[in-house]
Design a protein around this motif. Structure first.
Motif, PDB file in Angstrom:
ATOM      1  N   ILE A 199       0.835  -1.204   0.000  1.00  0.00           N
ATOM      2  CA  ILE A 199       0.000   0.000   0.000  1.00  0.00           C
ATOM      3  C   ILE A 199       0.870   1.254   0.000  1.00  0.00           C
ATOM      4  CG2 ILE A 199      -1.655   1.343   1.364  1.00  0.00           C
ATOM      5  CD1 ILE A 199      -2.835  -1.300   2.348  1.00  0.00           C
ATOM      6  N   LEU A 200       1.896   1.256   0.838  1.00  0.00           N
ATOM      7  CA  LEU A 200       2.768   2.428   0.945  1.00  0.00           C
ATOM      8  C   LEU A 200       3.495   2.721  -0.367  1.00  0.00           C
ATOM      9  CD1 LEU A 200       4.279   1.840   4.500  1.00  0.00           C
ATOM     10  CD2 LEU A 200       2.574   3.551   3.838  1.00  0.00           C
ATOM     11  N   SER A 201       3.706   1.697  -1.176  1.00  0.00           N
ATOM     12  CA  SER A 201       4.424   1.886  -2.443  1.00  0.00           C
ATOM     13  C   SER A 201       3.539   2.462  -3.543  1.00  0.00           C
ATOM     14  CB  SER A 201       5.006   0.551  -2.919  1.00  0.00           C
ATOM     15  OG  SER A 201       3.981  -0.332  -3.345  1.00  0.00           O
ATOM     16  N   LEU A 202       2.232   2.495  -3.316  1.00  0.00           N
ATOM     17  CA  LEU A 202       1.307   2.968  -4.340  1.00  0.00           C
ATOM     18  C   LEU A 202       1.267   4.489  -4.383  1.00  0.00           C
ATOM     19  CD1 LEU A 202      -1.672   0.540  -3.584  1.00  0.00           C
ATOM     20  CD2 LEU A 202      -0.035   0.349  -5.468  1.00  0.00           C
ATOM     21  N   ALA A 203       1.033   5.031  -5.563  1.00  0.00           N
ATOM     22  CA  ALA A 203       0.860   6.477  -5.705  1.00  0.00           C
ATOM     23  C   ALA A 203      -0.512   6.883  -5.196  1.00  0.00           C
ATOM     24  CB  ALA A 203       1.023   6.874  -7.170  1.00  0.00           C
ATOM     25  N   GLU A 204      -0.623   8.100  -4.715  1.00  0.00           N
ATOM     26  CA  GLU A 204      -1.906   8.587  -4.215  1.00  0.00           C
ATOM     27  C   GLU A 204      -2.913   8.682  -5.360  1.00  0.00           C
ATOM     28  OE1 GLU A 204      -1.955  12.015  -1.807  1.00  0.00           O
ATOM     29  OE2 GLU A 204      -0.455  11.264  -0.374  1.00  0.00           O
ATOM     30  N   GLY A 205      -4.128   8.246  -5.082  1.00  0.00           N
ATOM     31  CA  GLY A 205      -5.193   8.303  -6.065  1.00  0.00           C
ATOM     32  C   GLY A 205      -5.022   7.370  -7.236  1.00  0.00           C
ATOM     33  N   SER A 206      -4.271   6.284  -7.045  1.00  0.00           N
ATOM     34  CA  SER A 206      -3.962   5.394  -8.168  1.00  0.00           C
ATOM     35  C   SER A 206      -4.783   4.106  -8.172  1.00  0.00           C
ATOM     36  CB  SER A 206      -2.478   5.013  -8.140  1.00  0.00           C
ATOM     37  OG  SER A 206      -2.155   4.289  -6.962  1.00  0.00           O
ATOM     38  N   VAL A 207      -5.586   3.891  -7.132  1.00  0.00           N
ATOM     39  CA  VAL A 207      -6.281   2.608  -6.990  1.00  0.00           C
ATOM     40  C   VAL A 207      -7.789   2.815  -7.107  1.00  0.00           C
ATOM     41  CG1 VAL A 207      -6.672   0.605  -5.507  1.00  0.00           C
ATOM     42  CG2 VAL A 207      -4.461   1.765  -5.466  1.00  0.00           C
ATOM     43  N   ASN A 208      -8.405   1.968  -7.918  1.00  0.00           N
ATOM     44  CA  ASN A 208      -9.865   1.943  -7.975  1.00  0.00           C
ATOM     45  C   ASN A 208     -10.379   1.157  -6.777  1.00  0.00           C
ATOM     46  OD1 ASN A 208     -12.639   1.095  -8.648  1.00  0.00           O
ATOM     47  ND2 ASN A 208     -12.197   1.956 -10.654  1.00  0.00           N
ATOM     48  N   LEU A 209     -11.459   1.624  -6.168  1.00  0.00           N
ATOM     49  CA  LEU A 209     -11.979   0.966  -4.973  1.00  0.00           C
ATOM     50  C   LEU A 209     -12.285  -0.505  -5.231  1.00  0.00           C
ATOM     51  CD1 LEU A 209     -12.773   1.424  -2.026  1.00  0.00           C
ATOM     52  CD2 LEU A 209     -15.076   1.998  -2.805  1.00  0.00           C
ATOM     53  N   LYS A 210     -12.743  -0.823  -6.447  1.00  0.00           N
ATOM     54  CA  LYS A 210     -13.073  -2.212  -6.778  1.00  0.00           C
ATOM     55  C   LYS A 210     -11.842  -3.109  -6.743  1.00  0.00           C
ATOM     56  CE  LYS A 210     -17.213  -1.814  -9.671  1.00  0.00           C
ATOM     57  NZ  LYS A 210     -17.756  -2.101 -11.027  1.00  0.00           N
ATOM     58  N   ALA A 211     -10.666  -2.526  -6.961  1.00  0.00           N
ATOM     59  CA  ALA A 211      -9.437  -3.313  -7.059  1.00  0.00           C
ATOM     60  C   ALA A 211      -8.666  -3.385  -5.751  1.00  0.00           C
ATOM     61  CB  ALA A 211      -8.542  -2.726  -8.147  1.00  0.00           C
TER      62      ALA A 211
END
Length: 245
Positions: free
Chosen positions: A156-168
């Motif tokens: 999670i920490l490695s992800l960019a902000e606003g990069s994930v769709n809630l479904k995923a």
């Protein structure tokens, strides 16, 4: 001398930390000791801490506007009525609030409601067990979920902000079948695949091991009760996903 054999002293109660470690190193012996002297506060604390931390860290990584827009488009397709674009921020805010504020509710349901069902089923088949003992077995058997949470936090920490769709969100850690399904798979198939998860199966195996230690519960029922209830839950949620489309 009255000829009465001395009574063997009861083993000392298992320490909370020892029970947590023993769940991974010697589950059968650990669950037998938990049935004699149940303790459950430490796995509950660990489970809640990981769930709350994951929810807090994940919130800024989700693209809430895009998630809301897709949810509204799906709803409009079903109802035949368009949703005004100005409603997107309101829906996005509600979705974010639901995920973050819903974490305590989710933890409470998983921690306390599920063992209530298991306790009733075990008693129905002759198991000599109380609710606190079932709670201890259940929370310790779900410690693989804590391991999963600890593994997914760096992802999670490695992800960019606003990069994930809630479904995923459930696909961030590729530990289940759903993470490998082709894009565009049905919601029902994704729901089914999400339950075919390495950590979930690990927990299910531990529940069966714990149930096999319950006095008075036939070995066949000890294995069947957790598996059958798990299958029923999966089928129910998969069916609901199919109805939602």
């Amino acid at each position: 001398m009255d000829g009465t054999a001395p009574t063997a002293p009861l083993p000392p109660p298992i320490a909370p930390g020892e029970a947590v470690a023993g769940t991974f190193t010697a589950p059968a012996a650990t669950f037998a000791r938990l049935l004699r002297r149940p303790t459950w506060w430490l796995p509950l604390l660990l489970y809640a801490a990981v769930a709350f931390a994951g929810s807090f860290l994940l919130a800024p990584k989700v693209d809430w506007d895009r998630s809301a827009q897709e949810a509204m488009a799906q709803q409009a397709e079903k109802s035949g009525r368009a949703v005004p674009p100005e409603a997107i921020p309101r829906v996005a805010g509600f979705m974010k609030l639901t995920m973050t504020a819903g974490a305590p509710v989710f933890v409470a349901i998983v921690a306390f409601a599920m063992p209530l069902v298991l306790w009733g089923a075990a008693r129905a088949f002759g198991g000599e067990i109380g609710y606190s003992q079932t709670l201890a077995l259940w929370l310790h058997a779900n410690l693989p979920g804590v391991v999963k949470g600890l593994v997914v936090i760096p992802v999670i920490l490695s992800l960019a902000e606003g990069s994930v769709n809630l479904k995923a969100v459930g696909l961030i850690l590729k530990s289940n079948v759903a993470a490998f399904l082709p894009e565009g798979s049905s919601q029902a198939l994704q729901t089914l695949g999400s339950f075919l998860d390495a950590f979930t199966i690990w927990s299910l195996v531990l529940v069966v091991i714990g149930f096999r230690k319950i006095p008075g519960l036939p070995k066949g029922a000890a294995g069947a009760i957790p598996v059958v209830l798990f299958v029923l839950l999966v089928l129910a949620l998969t069916g609901l996903a199919a109805l939602r489309g």
